[in-house]
Scaffold this active site. Structure first.
Site, PDB file in Angstrom:
ATOM      1  N   GLU A   1       0.826  -1.221   0.000  1.00 55.24           N
ATOM      2  CA  GLU A   1       0.000   0.000   0.000  1.00 55.24           C
ATOM      3  C   GLU A   1       0.856   1.266   0.000  1.00 55.24           C
ATOM      4  O   GLU A   1       2.064   1.221   0.281  1.00 55.24           O
ATOM      5  CB  GLU A   1      -0.940   0.008   1.206  1.00 55.24           C
TER       6      GLU A   1
ATOM      7  N   LYS B   1      -5.039  11.002   1.099  1.00 50.27           N
ATOM      8  CA  LYS B   1      -5.242   9.629   1.576  1.00 50.27           C
ATOM      9  C   LYS B   1      -6.525   9.104   0.931  1.00 50.27           C
ATOM     10  O   LYS B   1      -7.587   9.702   1.094  1.00 50.27           O
ATOM     11  CB  LYS B   1      -5.358   9.627   3.104  1.00 50.27           C
TER      12      LYS B   1
ATOM     13  N   VAL C   1      -5.449   0.428   2.949  1.00 52.99           N
ATOM     14  CA  VAL C   1      -5.618  -1.019   2.799  1.00 52.99           C
ATOM     15  C   VAL C   1      -6.848  -1.314   1.930  1.00 52.99           C
ATOM     16  O   VAL C   1      -6.793  -2.112   0.997  1.00 52.99           O
ATOM     17  CB  VAL C   1      -5.739  -1.710   4.175  1.00 52.99           C
TER      18      VAL C   1
ATOM     19  N   ASP D   1     -16.953   5.377  13.981  1.00 55.27           N
ATOM     20  CA  ASP D   1     -15.705   5.287  13.220  1.00 55.27           C
ATOM     21  C   ASP D   1     -15.273   3.827  13.058  1.00 55.27           C
ATOM     22  O   ASP D   1     -14.675   3.240  13.965  1.00 55.27           O
ATOM     23  CB  ASP D   1     -14.612   6.118  13.905  1.00 55.27           C
TER      24      ASP D   1
ATOM     25  N   SER E   1     -13.285   1.535  10.143  1.00 55.73           N
ATOM     26  CA  SER E   1     -12.511   1.679   8.911  1.00 55.73           C
ATOM     27  C   SER E   1     -13.182   0.975   7.736  1.00 55.73           C
ATOM     28  O   SER E   1     -13.702  -0.140   7.868  1.00 55.73           O
ATOM     29  CB  SER E   1     -11.112   1.093   9.108  1.00 55.73           C
ATOM     30  N   ALA E   2     -13.114   1.631   6.581  1.00 52.20           N
ATOM     31  CA  ALA E   2     -13.600   1.011   5.338  1.00 52.20           C
ATOM     32  C   ALA E   2     -12.754  -0.210   4.970  1.00 52.20           C
ATOM     33  O   ALA E   2     -13.156  -1.001   4.113  1.00 52.20           O
ATOM     34  CB  ALA E   2     -13.579   2.032   4.204  1.00 52.20           C
ATOM     35  N   ASP E   3     -11.597  -0.361   5.623  1.00 52.68           N
ATOM     36  CA  ASP E   3     -10.798  -1.582   5.408  1.00 52.68           C
ATOM     37  C   ASP E   3     -11.657  -2.813   5.704  1.00 52.68           C
ATOM     38  O   ASP E   3     -11.550  -3.836   5.027  1.00 52.68           O
ATOM     39  CB  ASP E   3      -9.573  -1.620   6.335  1.00 52.68           C
TER      40      ASP E   3
ATOM     41  N   LYS F   1      -3.685  -2.342  15.364  1.00 50.70           N
ATOM     42  CA  LYS F   1      -3.139  -1.525  16.430  1.00 50.70           C
ATOM     43  C   LYS F   1      -4.119  -1.357  17.568  1.00 50.70           C
ATOM     44  O   LYS F   1      -5.320  -1.284  17.353  1.00 50.70           O
ATOM     45  CB  LYS F   1      -2.833  -0.157  15.862  1.00 50.70           C
TER      46      LYS F   1
HETATM   47  N1  PSU Z   1      -2.455   1.169  10.522  1.00 51.40           N
HETATM   48  C1  PSU Z   1      -1.126   1.308  10.640  1.00 51.40           C
HETATM   49  N2  PSU Z   1      -0.426   2.073   9.749  1.00 51.40           N
HETATM   50  C2  PSU Z   1      -1.067   2.692   8.722  1.00 51.40           C
HETATM   51  C3  PSU Z   1      -2.473   2.509   8.591  1.00 51.40           C
HETATM   52  C4  PSU Z   1      -3.118   1.752   9.504  1.00 51.40           C
HETATM   53  O1  PSU Z   1      -0.561   0.749  11.550  1.00 51.40           O
HETATM   54  O2  PSU Z   1      -0.416   3.402   7.939  1.00 51.40           O
HETATM   55  C5  PSU Z   1      -3.190   3.122   7.420  1.00 51.40           C
HETATM   56  C6  PSU Z   1      -3.540   2.023   6.404  1.00 51.40           C
HETATM   57  O3  PSU Z   1      -3.377   2.545   5.115  1.00 51.40           O
HETATM   58  C7  PSU Z   1      -4.990   1.729   6.696  1.00 51.40           C
HETATM   59  C8  PSU Z   1      -5.475   3.108   7.065  1.00 51.40           C
HETATM   60  O4  PSU Z   1      -5.700   1.196   5.604  1.00 51.40           O
HETATM   61  O5  PSU Z   1      -4.433   3.660   7.849  1.00 51.40           O
HETATM   62  C9  PSU Z   1      -6.769   3.057   7.829  1.00 51.40           C
HETATM   63  O6  PSU Z   1      -7.283   4.340   7.913  1.00 51.40           O
HETATM   64  P1  PSU Z   1      -8.778   4.559   8.473  1.00 51.40           P
HETATM   65  O7  PSU Z   1      -8.722   4.147   9.901  1.00 51.40           O
HETATM   66  O8  PSU Z   1      -9.025   6.023   8.269  1.00 51.40           O
HETATM   67  O9  PSU Z   1      -9.671   3.694   7.630  1.00 51.40           O
HETATM   68 MN    MN Z   2     -12.140   6.146  10.227  1.00 50.36          MN
END
Ligand code: PSU
Ligand code: MN
Length: 301
Positions: A23, A85, A105, A137, A139-141, A158
């Site tokens: 990524e 992003k 991701v 909140d 994640s869309a992941d 994490k």
């Molecule tokens: N977790 C990490 N390092 C990162 C990310 C997540 O330890 O760099 C990044 C990844 O690209 C992940 C994104 O897909 O943050 C998730 O962001 P959000 O929570 O806004 O969906």
């Molecule tokens: Mn988010």
């Protein structure tokens, strides 16, 4: 094909050679320059050293690309947060406006699936945030895990996230979470979280077998391979937890929300630990790249 492949990635896919997707949000938003570029290049080398071709994924001038040049990686690293992003939500916008985008991701998985790359190494996936009952909140992941047929190698997630709720959501969505040589869901900086994974695999061949079975059965979506940080590099949970709690407090105080939350927390934690978290982060990404390459080799065999 909606994805522009580098000549090397194109040749590898045509010859059915193992390829590992990587990524670009981690480069532009997950680490600071120049550690981000050094890490991205080192991770690509780890993939090569273990018999696969790296395909770092990003949006460049509106084009979805798999396989970046050294100059392109340098550009993403230097521009950092100046590059948007991009999660799945944002793909149409950056494509339509011909912009650059650092893919999360979720967006990387979608592009990897479009390109026919079945294995992807990241550091840590997104998940359900602590307090999601209030903030919504998530994640869309996680949503993407039900959509793209890709195996994601991640050091768990994490502890800035709510790990039990993240696992609940994946269970609901029917996403297999496979502990790689562990029975526990790893907590990114730490090998253990106290949470069990529903299944484990002890070799790349076993993971490849699960991937084949899942997709041959027509079960759409990801296989999550939860790969703990190497022992020598881990930060014990009791050391990192207060740092995370303080960073979460700062997010609340400053009213940070939406896509800014994760990059802000990562930067705060790196600052407070004076780089120790960064060192752990680099070690676990390399370890994930190694395992992903081995899985890609086994899957293509
Ligand atoms: N977790 C990490 N390092 C990162 C990310 C997540 O330890 O760099 C990044 C990844 O690209 C992940 C994104 O897909 O943050 C998730 O962001 P959000 O929570 O806004 O969906
Ligand atoms: Mn988010």
């Amino acid at each position: 094909m909606n994805v522009i492949l580098s000549p090397e990635v194109s040749a590898a896919l045509a010859a059915r050679q193992p390829v590992v997707a990587l990524e670009s949000t981690i480069i532009a938003h997950g680490m600071a320059y120049p550690a981000n570029v050094e890490t991205a290049l080192a991770v690509e080398q780890v993939v090569r050293d273990h018999g696969a071709i790296p395909a770092t994924i990003a949006v460049i001038g509106g084009k979805l690309q798999a396989g970046l040049t050294g100059e392109e990686i340098e550009h993403f690293g230097q521009a950092g947060p100046g590059i948007m992003k991009v999660s799945v939500r944002d793909l149409a916008f950056v494509a339509g406006r011909r912009l650059d985008g650092a893919t999360t991701v979720a967006a990387t998985m979608r592009i990897a699936a479009m390109a026919g790359i079945p294995v992807f190494a990241t550091g840590g996936m997104g998940g359900v945030h602590r307090g999601a009952g209030e903030t919504f909140d998530v994640s869309a992941d996680l949503t993407e895990m039900t959509h793209s047929n890709v195996a994601l190698v991640t050091a768990g997630a994490k502890a800035i996230l709510d790990l039990p709720l993240t696992l609940e959501r994946l269970e609901t969505d029917g996403v297999p979470v496979v502990g790689y040589r562990t029975g526990e869901f790893p907590a990114f900086y730490s090998r253990s979280s106290g949470l069990k994974v529903p299944m484990r695999a002890d070799s790349a061949q076993e993971v490849a077998g699960i991937m084949r079975s899942k997709w041959e059965l027509g079960l759409t979506g990801a296989v999550i391979v939860a790969n703990p940080i190497p022992e020598a590099d881990e930060i014990p949970a009791e050391q990192i937890e207060p740092v995370i709690a303080a960073a979460l407090g700062e997010t609340k105080r400053l009213g940070i929300c939406g896509k800014d939350v994760t990059p802000f927390l990562l930067a705060e934690i790196a600052k407070t630990t004076k780089g120790r978290s960064l060192q752990a982060n680099i070690a676990l990404v390399k370890n994930n790249a190694k395992v992903a390459a081995e899985i890609a080799v086994a899957y293509m065999a």
